[in-house]
Design a protein around this motif. Structure first.
Motif, PDB file in Angstrom:
ATOM      1  N   LYS A 357       0.819  -1.193   0.054  1.00  0.00           N
ATOM      2  CA  LYS A 357       0.082   0.065   0.037  1.00  0.00           C
ATOM      3  C   LYS A 357       0.988   1.196  -0.025  1.00  0.00           C
ATOM      4  O   LYS A 357       1.845   1.585   0.757  1.00  0.00           O
ATOM      5  CB  LYS A 357      -0.760  -0.005   1.149  1.00  0.00           C
ATOM      6  N   GLY A 358       0.851   1.845  -0.953  1.00  0.00           N
ATOM      7  CA  GLY A 358       1.583   3.236  -1.050  1.00  0.00           C
ATOM      8  C   GLY A 358       3.076   2.747  -1.359  1.00  0.00           C
ATOM      9  O   GLY A 358       3.742   3.699  -0.959  1.00  0.00           O
ATOM     10  N   GLY A 359       3.404   1.517  -1.825  1.00  0.00           N
ATOM     11  CA  GLY A 359       4.606   1.192  -2.247  1.00  0.00           C
ATOM     12  C   GLY A 359       5.326   0.521  -0.860  1.00  0.00           C
ATOM     13  O   GLY A 359       6.532   0.238  -0.866  1.00  0.00           O
ATOM     14  N   LYS A 368      -8.223  -1.317   5.440  1.00  0.00           N
ATOM     15  CA  LYS A 368      -9.632  -0.911   5.654  1.00  0.00           C
ATOM     16  C   LYS A 368     -10.378  -0.957   4.357  1.00  0.00           C
ATOM     17  O   LYS A 368      -9.713  -0.690   3.268  1.00  0.00           O
ATOM     18  CB  LYS A 368      -9.533   0.653   6.116  1.00  0.00           C
ATOM     19  N   SER A 369     -11.715  -0.775   4.283  1.00  0.00           N
ATOM     20  CA  SER A 369     -12.562  -0.802   3.255  1.00  0.00           C
ATOM     21  C   SER A 369     -11.990   0.387   2.345  1.00  0.00           C
ATOM     22  O   SER A 369     -11.649   1.688   2.964  1.00  0.00           O
ATOM     23  CB  SER A 369     -13.839  -0.734   3.717  1.00  0.00           C
ATOM     24  N   GLY A 370     -11.852   0.447   1.143  1.00  0.00           N
ATOM     25  CA  GLY A 370     -11.645   1.492   0.226  1.00  0.00           C
ATOM     26  C   GLY A 370      -9.896   1.622   0.015  1.00  0.00           C
ATOM     27  O   GLY A 370      -9.799   2.481  -1.094  1.00  0.00           O
ATOM     28  N   ASP A 371      -9.318   0.768   0.700  1.00  0.00           N
ATOM     29  CA  ASP A 371      -7.875   1.089   0.565  1.00  0.00           C
ATOM     30  C   ASP A 371      -7.531   0.272  -1.043  1.00  0.00           C
ATOM     31  O   ASP A 371      -8.115  -0.627  -1.186  1.00  0.00           O
ATOM     32  CB  ASP A 371      -7.048   0.292   1.479  1.00  0.00           C
ATOM     33  N   ARG A 372      -6.480   1.017  -1.767  1.00  0.00           N
ATOM     34  CA  ARG A 372      -6.112   0.511  -3.181  1.00  0.00           C
ATOM     35  C   ARG A 372      -4.772   0.023  -2.571  1.00  0.00           C
ATOM     36  O   ARG A 372      -3.901   0.317  -2.132  1.00  0.00           O
ATOM     37  CB  ARG A 372      -5.640   1.811  -4.008  1.00  0.00           C
ATOM     38  N   ILE A 373      -4.662  -1.352  -3.009  1.00  0.00           N
ATOM     39  CA  ILE A 373      -3.498  -2.070  -2.800  1.00  0.00           C
ATOM     40  C   ILE A 373      -2.813  -2.709  -3.996  1.00  0.00           C
ATOM     41  O   ILE A 373      -3.563  -2.774  -5.126  1.00  0.00           O
ATOM     42  CB  ILE A 373      -3.878  -3.278  -1.846  1.00  0.00           C
ATOM     43  N   ALA A 374      -1.505  -2.938  -4.103  1.00  0.00           N
ATOM     44  CA  ALA A 374      -0.868  -3.758  -5.255  1.00  0.00           C
ATOM     45  C   ALA A 374      -0.631  -5.103  -4.617  1.00  0.00           C
ATOM     46  O   ALA A 374      -0.003  -5.389  -3.495  1.00  0.00           O
ATOM     47  CB  ALA A 374       0.403  -3.012  -5.439  1.00  0.00           C
ATOM     48  N   ALA A 380       3.412 -12.850 -10.925  1.00  0.00           N
ATOM     49  CA  ALA A 380       2.596 -11.752 -11.467  1.00  0.00           C
ATOM     50  C   ALA A 380       2.139 -10.881 -10.543  1.00  0.00           C
ATOM     51  O   ALA A 380       2.514 -10.989  -9.439  1.00  0.00           O
ATOM     52  CB  ALA A 380       1.300 -12.528 -11.886  1.00  0.00           C
ATOM     53  N   SER A 381       1.479  -9.593 -10.795  1.00  0.00           N
ATOM     54  CA  SER A 381       1.193  -8.524  -9.894  1.00  0.00           C
ATOM     55  C   SER A 381      -0.104  -8.084 -10.307  1.00  0.00           C
ATOM     56  O   SER A 381      -0.450  -8.084 -11.641  1.00  0.00           O
ATOM     57  CB  SER A 381       2.157  -7.572 -10.125  1.00  0.00           C
ATOM     58  N   LYS A 382      -1.100  -7.592  -9.186  1.00  0.00           N
ATOM     59  CA  LYS A 382      -2.383  -7.030  -9.579  1.00  0.00           C
ATOM     60  C   LYS A 382      -2.826  -5.796  -8.909  1.00  0.00           C
ATOM     61  O   LYS A 382      -2.013  -5.751  -7.575  1.00  0.00           O
ATOM     62  CB  LYS A 382      -3.524  -8.082  -9.373  1.00  0.00           C
ATOM     63  N   GLU A 383      -3.602  -5.098  -9.164  1.00  0.00           N
ATOM     64  CA  GLU A 383      -4.057  -3.971  -8.229  1.00  0.00           C
ATOM     65  C   GLU A 383      -5.527  -4.567  -7.712  1.00  0.00           C
ATOM     66  O   GLU A 383      -6.263  -4.698  -8.483  1.00  0.00           O
ATOM     67  CB  GLU A 383      -4.102  -2.698  -8.868  1.00  0.00           C
ATOM     68  N   ALA A 384      -5.793  -3.892  -6.417  1.00  0.00           N
ATOM     69  CA  ALA A 384      -7.193  -4.365  -5.997  1.00  0.00           C
ATOM     70  C   ALA A 384      -7.603  -3.277  -5.173  1.00  0.00           C
ATOM     71  O   ALA A 384      -6.849  -2.324  -4.655  1.00  0.00           O
ATOM     72  CB  ALA A 384      -7.262  -5.689  -5.409  1.00  0.00           C
ATOM     73  N   GLU A 385      -8.804  -3.211  -4.830  1.00  0.00           N
ATOM     74  CA  GLU A 385      -9.453  -2.269  -3.847  1.00  0.00           C
ATOM     75  C   GLU A 385     -10.142  -3.000  -2.760  1.00  0.00           C
ATOM     76  O   GLU A 385     -11.145  -3.907  -3.004  1.00  0.00           O
ATOM     77  CB  GLU A 385     -10.610  -1.112  -4.616  1.00  0.00           C
ATOM     78  N   ILE A 386      -9.918  -2.890  -1.464  1.00  0.00           N
ATOM     79  CA  ILE A 386     -10.674  -3.418  -0.196  1.00  0.00           C
ATOM     80  C   ILE A 386     -12.136  -2.977  -0.342  1.00  0.00           C
ATOM     81  O   ILE A 386     -12.291  -1.724  -0.153  1.00  0.00           O
ATOM     82  CB  ILE A 386      -9.910  -2.930   0.867  1.00  0.00           C
ATOM     83  N   LEU A 387     -12.991  -3.915  -0.167  1.00  0.00           N
ATOM     84  CA  LEU A 387     -14.479  -3.677   0.063  1.00  0.00           C
ATOM     85  C   LEU A 387     -14.914  -3.608   1.174  1.00  0.00           C
ATOM     86  O   LEU A 387     -14.270  -4.272   2.042  1.00  0.00           O
ATOM     87  CB  LEU A 387     -15.295  -4.608  -1.006  1.00  0.00           C
TER      88      LEU A 387
END
Length: 387
Positions: A357-359, A368-374, A380-387
């Motif tokens: 998160k944030g590198g 937390k909900s709404g956090d953008r993570i890698a 492999a690598s993916k980006e996701a958002e916590i619901l």
């Protein structure tokens, strides 16, 4: 009663008859050489003086220089000069007092010519070593000429001898010698010998002539003066380029001795042969040493030594290569082991996922909900958002 002229004439007659010829000694003073050739002077001592004269004919016979201050002896007669009544001495002969006339004349001329540089050693010309032509200035009928020709034939017959006949005694001899000397100088001779045999000082006097000395000095060809015997010295000896004690000695000094020359050539030839032999022997010994050094046996030994050196170098190279190979094999084994270990570890972690998160890497519990993570794994690598 007498007149003045009669008195003087009687006095003159009385003097001349009372004193026929006398000799008187004194010092020359107030010398005057008149244009007529007569000399007028005063002869004096500590207490008195008398007028004197020597007429032209007698003055010309004197061989030395008369000057004020010279002490002389006069031979002549007492007279009186009638017109003035002057008492005087008429000299017919003047000679140096205490020293011979010829000796004084010789010293005076020698001193004068020497002061002019006619005897300067630096102006002397060297004699030729092997003269091709020699000019002899002498009397053609003299014994001196025969002696010189005899010496020349004995020592060096290759030289051409030219005789220039001349008077060698008497009043006309100086002019004769000068003419002969000039002809000799123009003959192309390599050397000139001015020669005369022995004699009295009077006999040799022509070689003390001033003009002859100057002609010798001016000559371009070397001149040898060979006059009289060893004890005799004349002005030409000093003016010449070389003085020989006798005519025979002049030829001996001028000409090489053919016999001695042949002996010298023999000695030089022997020395050259000996030197050549020594050089040949040194070169022969050096060649023999080189032959021995490059003989078959020596070359075989040298090749064997070189082969042994090459063999030793090859063995050392093989050992070094083996050591390097062993090092490479060990390093390769270690690399393989490390790679297998890494491969096993990679297989174990290939399914693991890293959350950032944030590198920054974070735990799931921190999200937390709404956090953008890698999300990233080994593959492999993916980006996701916590619901």
């Amino acid at each position: 009663m007498l007149s003045v002229s009669e008195l003087n004439e009687q006095a003159k007659t009385l003097l001349e008859t009372t004193f026929s010829y006398v000799e008187v000694e004194g010092e020359i003073s107030r010398l005057v050489r008149h244009g007529s050739g007569h000399w007028y002077f005063t002869l004096k001592d500590e207490k008195a003086a008398i007028s004197a004269v020597i007429y032209k004919f007698n003055a010309a016979k004197l061989k030395f220089d008369v000057a004020d201050g010279i002490k002389v002896a006069l031979y002549g007669k007492i007279s009186l000069y009638s017109p003035s009544g002057s008492y005087q001495f008429i000299a017919t002969l003047i000679r140096p007092s205490g020293e011979g006339e010829l000796e004084l004349a010789f010293k005076q001329l020698k001193s004068r010519l020497e002061s002019e540089g006619l005897f300067d050693i630096s102006r002397k010309k060297p004699l030729p070593k092997f003269p091709r032509r020699i000019a002899l200035v002498t009397s053609k009928t003299s014994a001196a000429l025969q002696d010189m020709l005899r010496i020349a034939s004995q020592r060096w017959a290759l030289a051409e001898i030219i005789v220039f006949d001349s008077l060698t005694q008497g009043e006309t001899a100086p002019a004769s010698l000068i003419r002969a000397l000039k002809r000799a100088g123009a003959s192309g001779a390599n050397a000139i010998v001015l020669a005369r045999g022995g004699g009295s000082r009077e006999d040799l006097w022509c070689f003390n002539d001033e003009n002859l000395a100057r002609e010798i000095y001016a000559a371009r060809t070397p001149v040898i003066s060979a006059v009289g015997h060893e004890i005799d010295y004349v002005i030409s000896d000093f003016a010449a380029d070389f003085r020989a004690p006798t005519p025979s000695a002049a030829m001996a000094a001028l000409l090489p001795d053919a016999g001695e020359l042949m002996q010298s050539i023999d000695r030089l030839s022997e020395a050259a042969d000996a030197a050549f032999t020594r050089v040949w022997e040194r070169k022969f010994n050096a060649l023999a040493m080189m032959r021995a050094r490059f003989s078959q046996a020596s070359l075989t030994q040298k090749i064997a030594r070189k082969e042994q050196i090459l063999l030793n170098l090859r063995q050392a190279l093989d050992a070094a290569v083996q050591t390097k190979l062993l090092k490479f094999e060990n390093a390769l084994k270690l690399a393989r082991a490390a790679y297998a270990q890494q491969e096993s570890f990679f297989a174990q972690i290939s399914n693991f996922v890293r959350v950032q998160k944030g590198g920054k890497t974070v735990n799931l519990s921190e999200l937390k909900s709404g956090d953008r993570i890698a999300l990233s794994s080994v593959n492999a690598s993916k980006e996701a958002e916590i619901l």
